[in-house]
Design a protein around this motif. Structure first.
Motif, mmCIF file in Angstrom:
data_model
loop_
_atom_site.group_PDB
_atom_site.id
_atom_site.type_symbol
_atom_site.label_atom_id
_atom_site.label_comp_id
_atom_site.label_asym_id
_atom_site.label_seq_id
_atom_site.Cartn_x
_atom_site.Cartn_y
_atom_site.Cartn_z
ATOM 1 N N ALA A 197 0.825 -1.210 0.000
ATOM 2 C CA ALA A 197 0.000 0.000 0.000
ATOM 3 C C ALA A 197 0.858 1.258 0.000
ATOM 4 O O ALA A 197 0.590 2.217 -0.742
ATOM 5 C CB ALA A 197 -0.932 -0.014 1.211
ATOM 6 N N LEU A 198 1.908 1.271 0.806
ATOM 7 C CA LEU A 198 2.796 2.440 0.844
ATOM 8 C C LEU A 198 3.516 2.626 -0.480
ATOM 9 O O LEU A 198 3.709 3.763 -0.942
ATOM 10 C CB LEU A 198 3.809 2.275 1.985
ATOM 11 N N SER A 199 3.921 1.528 -1.093
ATOM 12 C CA SER A 199 4.607 1.620 -2.380
ATOM 13 C C SER A 199 3.715 2.229 -3.449
ATOM 14 O O SER A 199 4.136 3.103 -4.217
ATOM 15 C CB SER A 199 5.083 0.225 -2.802
ATOM 16 N N LYS A 200 2.441 1.813 -3.489
ATOM 17 C CA LYS A 200 1.509 2.362 -4.472
ATOM 18 C C LYS A 200 1.237 3.838 -4.209
ATOM 19 O O LYS A 200 1.184 4.654 -5.141
ATOM 20 C CB LYS A 200 0.204 1.570 -4.444
ATOM 21 N N MET A 201 1.060 4.196 -2.940
ATOM 22 C CA MET A 201 0.770 5.594 -2.610
ATOM 23 C C MET A 201 1.944 6.492 -2.957
ATOM 24 O O MET A 201 1.758 7.607 -3.479
ATOM 25 C CB MET A 201 0.424 5.710 -1.122
ATOM 26 N N ASN A 224 14.576 1.796 -0.057
ATOM 27 C CA ASN A 224 15.407 1.646 -1.250
ATOM 28 C C ASN A 224 14.690 0.894 -2.360
ATOM 29 O O ASN A 224 15.001 1.073 -3.542
ATOM 30 C CB ASN A 224 16.708 0.918 -0.902
ATOM 31 N N SER A 225 13.717 0.052 -1.995
ATOM 32 C CA SER A 225 12.990 -0.721 -2.997
ATOM 33 C C SER A 225 11.887 0.078 -3.666
ATOM 34 O O SER A 225 11.346 -0.349 -4.684
ATOM 35 C CB SER A 225 12.394 -1.990 -2.349
ATOM 36 N N LEU A 226 11.531 1.239 -3.119
ATOM 37 C CA LEU A 226 10.467 2.054 -3.705
ATOM 38 C C LEU A 226 10.930 2.678 -5.015
ATOM 39 O O LEU A 226 12.111 2.994 -5.193
ATOM 40 C CB LEU A 226 10.048 3.155 -2.726
ATOM 41 N N GLN A 227 10.002 2.875 -5.914
ATOM 42 C CA GLN A 227 10.306 3.503 -7.191
ATOM 43 C C GLN A 227 10.137 5.020 -7.102
ATOM 44 O O GLN A 227 9.599 5.659 -8.003
ATOM 45 C CB GLN A 227 9.410 2.910 -8.286
ATOM 46 N N THR A 228 10.584 5.584 -6.009
ATOM 47 C CA THR A 228 10.557 7.023 -5.788
ATOM 48 C C THR A 228 11.905 7.436 -5.209
ATOM 49 O O THR A 228 12.611 6.618 -4.601
ATOM 50 C CB THR A 228 9.442 7.423 -4.803
ATOM 51 N N PRO A 229 12.305 8.695 -5.370
ATOM 52 C CA PRO A 229 13.589 9.138 -4.816
ATOM 53 C C PRO A 229 13.638 8.957 -3.298
ATOM 54 O O PRO A 229 12.652 9.224 -2.596
ATOM 55 C CB PRO A 229 13.642 10.625 -5.197
ATOM 56 N N TYR A 230 14.775 8.498 -2.810
ATOM 57 C CA TYR A 230 14.938 8.255 -1.375
ATOM 58 C C TYR A 230 16.384 8.533 -0.978
ATOM 59 O O TYR A 230 17.328 8.142 -1.672
ATOM 60 C CB TYR A 230 14.579 6.815 -1.026
ATOM 61 N N ARG A 231 16.548 9.209 0.152
ATOM 62 C CA ARG A 231 17.879 9.436 0.719
ATOM 63 C C ARG A 231 17.781 9.281 2.226
ATOM 64 O O ARG A 231 16.807 9.701 2.856
ATOM 65 C CB ARG A 231 18.413 10.829 0.382
ATOM 66 N N ALA A 232 18.790 8.670 2.787
ATOM 67 C CA ALA A 232 18.857 8.467 4.235
ATOM 68 C C ALA A 232 20.064 9.211 4.783
ATOM 69 O O ALA A 232 21.141 9.220 4.172
ATOM 70 C CB ALA A 232 18.955 6.981 4.561
ATOM 71 N N TYR A 233 19.883 9.837 5.928
ATOM 72 C CA TYR A 233 20.962 10.533 6.624
ATOM 73 C C TYR A 233 21.058 9.950 8.029
ATOM 74 O O TYR A 233 20.098 9.997 8.797
ATOM 75 C CB TYR A 233 20.679 12.041 6.708
ATOM 76 N N GLU A 234 22.198 9.411 8.332
ATOM 77 C CA GLU A 234 22.405 8.810 9.639
ATOM 78 C C GLU A 234 23.159 9.806 10.519
ATOM 79 O O GLU A 234 24.295 10.179 10.226
ATOM 80 C CB GLU A 234 23.196 7.509 9.513
ATOM 81 N N ALA A 235 22.514 10.258 11.571
ATOM 82 C CA ALA A 235 23.088 11.281 12.448
ATOM 83 C C ALA A 235 23.334 10.689 13.822
ATOM 84 O O ALA A 235 22.423 10.170 14.461
ATOM 85 C CB ALA A 235 22.148 12.485 12.546
ATOM 86 N N SER A 236 24.577 10.761 14.260
ATOM 87 C CA SER A 236 24.934 10.241 15.579
ATOM 88 C C SER A 236 25.103 11.346 16.610
ATOM 89 O O SER A 236 25.382 11.068 17.770
ATOM 90 C CB SER A 236 26.228 9.420 15.493
ATOM 91 N N ASP A 237 24.977 12.608 16.200
ATOM 92 C CA ASP A 237 24.998 13.721 17.151
ATOM 93 C C ASP A 237 24.317 14.916 16.501
ATOM 94 O O ASP A 237 23.892 14.867 15.350
ATOM 95 C CB ASP A 237 26.426 14.063 17.613
ATOM 96 N N SER A 238 24.209 16.012 17.247
ATOM 97 C CA SER A 238 23.482 17.178 16.755
ATOM 98 C C SER A 238 24.172 17.804 15.543
ATOM 99 O O SER A 238 23.518 18.348 14.656
ATOM 100 C CB SER A 238 23.342 18.215 17.874
ATOM 101 N N ARG A 239 25.512 17.719 15.484
ATOM 102 C CA ARG A 239 26.217 18.300 14.344
ATOM 103 C C ARG A 239 25.914 17.531 13.064
ATOM 104 O O ARG A 239 25.718 18.117 11.997
ATOM 105 C CB ARG A 239 27.718 18.297 14.617
#
Length: 350
Positions: A231-235, A280-295
């Motif tokens: 459902a999320l993939s279609k939406m 990553n499997s979605l057919q839409t643009p996706y980016r992940a940012y991994e933040a381990s502190d406020s900076r």
């Protein structure tokens, strides 16, 4: 579109009464000599008619104000640089904790021991002791303030999602909605799948005028059943939405990628990795940012701010504007002129 409206238009039928001063007799005459052969005093005549006109103007302005004049609200189409962004903010209890210090905790400190973690974070730098939720809200407030052409919506979630704010460009409303997340403490569980559904549903029925973004700010993942994933993939495809995940890594989290030597079976037990793989499997643009502190979180938000500056067309609602104060001001000026003339009036000959 009507440029002028009235709350009580029937009052305008009384406007002819404002003409009475033009035909009313003058004030009490003063005794004087026979002035038939005296030259005509044009200045006095002009002043007399000017005062009558001021009286008429004062009455007309007051009647106009009583009718409730206003300029109705209307829509204006504008073109700017920005996007329509749904802020999907995690309000779970873990967001009240500090950031992770790194890929691994020092030897002797177990992530399952709250006492050991509290002691370790109490000795850690200030940027690690800060609450993840507090830092995220502060940086999101700065992020929204820097993008005047964007339309923002806000969904907060833990066990269930809550639509805090629909799409708007009003800076004060957006800042207040983000600040409202400081109230109270969150629950221990999260349901990111349902929260994503609500975020994507907010684009339903809206014309596609530019970039659409769901910005997920969370420190955890989710195991979603196949029906929810489909459902999320279609939406996401139908709404043409880009997804940004600002992942705030906790002390006991392995992160979004497997370390060397970890097996694929280990990844199946980590909700964060499962969610990352689903995005990553979605057919839409996706980016992940991994933040381990406020900076790191600040750098991630700055990167999003640099990227999403495409042209966007949007309707701006210009609010209703009351015009009665201007009529009151005009009536006041006319009355003050009459009072000044009254104070200079000669009541008897010297």
């Amino acid at each position: 579109m009507s440029w002028l409206g009235f709350d009580d238009a029937w009052v305008l039928w009384l406007l002819p009464l404002a003409l009475l001063p033009l035909v009313a007799p003058a004030g009490t005459p003063l005794p004087n000599g026979w002035l038939r052969y005296a030259p005509r005093d044009r200045a006095s005549t002009l002043v007399g008619w000017a005062l009558r006109g001021a009286t008429t103007l004062a009455l007309a302005a007051l009647l106009f104000a009583l009718a409730g004049p206003h300029r109705p609200e209307y829509h204006v189409e504008r073109v700017g640089q920005g996007a329509e962004i749904v802020l999907l903010l995690d309000r779970s209890r873990s967001m009240d904790q500090g950031f992770a210090p790194g890929r691994a905790l020092p030897a002797g400190i177990s992530p399952k021991s709250p006492q050991a973690l509290d002691h370790y974070f109490s000795q850690a730098p200030a940027r690690l002791r800060e609450s993840k939720g507090l830092v995220a809200r502060r940086l999101l407030a700065e992020f929204t303030a820097q993008r005047p052409d964007d339309r923002f919506a806000l969904v907060a979630f833990s066990t269930l999602p809550m639509r805090v704010l629909d799409f708007t460009a009003k800076r004060e409303v957006i800042q207040a909605a983000i600040e409202a997340g400081n109230v109270g403490r969150g629950l221990s569980e999260t349901n990111i799948g349902r929260a994503l559904e609500v975020a994507l549903e907010m684009f339903e029925g809206r014309p596609y005028n530019g970039s659409r973004i769901v910005m997920l700010v969370s420190d955890g993942g989710d195991r979603m059943d196949p029906d929810t994933r489909e459902a999320l993939s279609k939406m996401a495809r139908r709404q043409r939405v880009s997804i940004y995940w600002l992942y705030l890594r906790s002390a006991n989290s392995p992160g979004l990628t497997l370390a060397e030597g970890d097996s694929g079976a280990a990844a199946e037990s980590v909700p964060e990795i499962l969610l990352h793989d689903f995005f990553n499997s979605l057919q839409t643009p996706y980016r992940a940012y991994e933040a381990s502190d406020s900076r790191a979180l600040e750098r991630a938000i700055e990167d999003v701010n640099r990227q999403e500056k495409l042209p966007i067309t949007y309707d701006e609602l210009v609010p209703r504007r009351e015009l009665a104060p201007w009529a009151h001001a005009l009536a006041l000026a006319a009355v003050l002129l009459l009072l000044a003339a009254r104070s200079l009036e000669i009541r008897r000959w010297a």
